[in-house]
Design a protein around this motif. Sequence first.
Motif: not given
Length: 307
Positions: A123-132
Amino acid sequence: MGTSAVFILPAPAAAAHTRLSLPGRHVLPLRTFLSPPVNSGVWPKPVTKSPPFHFRPAAVAGGVELLQDAGAAAVVMAGAYALVSTFNYLTQRNLIEQSLSRKLVHILSGLLFVGFWPIFSTSTEARYFASLVPLVNCLRLVIHGFSLATDEGLIQSVTREGKPEELLRGPLYYVLVLILCALVFWRESPVGVISLAMMCGGDGVADIMGRRFGDLKIPYNQQKSWAGSISMFVVGFVISIGMLYYFSVLGYFKLDWICTIKRVALVSLVATVVESLPTTEIMDDNISVPLTSMLVAYLSFGYQFYH
Ligand SMILES: Nc1ccn([C@@H]2O[C@H](COP(=O)(O)OP(=O)(O)OP(=O)(O)O)[C@@H](O)[C@H]2O)c(=O)n1
Ligand SMILES: C/C(=C\CO)CCC[C@H](C)CCC[C@H](C)CCCC(C)C
């Protein structure tokens, strides 16, 4: 790359969200491991009469991705805590020098962080979860760097001299670079992977090898040595190629390896020269090395936005 080990599935859109986060056509639906294969006409027909496959509403599929990314972030977060705690344990019991502990945390944190990127969803949100994960560690460094709270384990395993304010320099710049690479480059461009390989692997090994074998100093910088710089060039190059190969095997990058080897060698050379220069109070290696690597890699590779 159509190998027998990689099934090419025109997976139904709804099921696409339940697949491992491998981009492009070559996907292995998560169902491959969690349930009987999807009867898509490519697989051998299932022996048992399985009920007709029903498309899941996108909302459910999106929910599965959300769960996958939240779980992946939790796993990586736990790994970060475990890594720092482990080296604190080793340092506290004098099983490892503090300077070596700091460098091993420096090398392993970023490389393992990137290594876990494929467990996040497509998903396009995956990188934001990883950046958490680096974001939480950024907050942790700021809180303890300003002594708003005390975490002796963190301070002992990632500072040179055990001073809390040290957390606000090298370590803080380091996690900020991790956030930058995850958000801007993620699994879609080799630029981020190469930059982190140089900052974590190259710069980390330069310190370890330079402290031990660095008798022959660099003419223009008596604080740095040929052993450290040559180690940075070689190890930074090897780790960069290794990480690019890892992401290529998983289907994220399609690289012309002859060109890639030349380009990575150039990035490694320029980053090594920059690292060998005298550092100032402001310009830390954890800023100059990754930013230089990003610039040279971007100019060499272009963004090469791989979907
Ligand atoms: N090319 C290099 C890089 C490092 N070193 C050795 O490693 C030590 C620390 O290197 P440096 O890059 O300054 O460390 P930092 O990145 O600042 O990390 P730390 O704060 O842990 O020292 C140097 O003093 C030097 O002895 C070296 O000989 N040659
Ligand atoms: C000592 C360091 C830099 C100085 O040059 C590195 C500091 C590391 C941070 C304290 C912790 C960073 C953790 C990563 C964001 C995530 C690692 C996850 C992985 C699975 C271990």
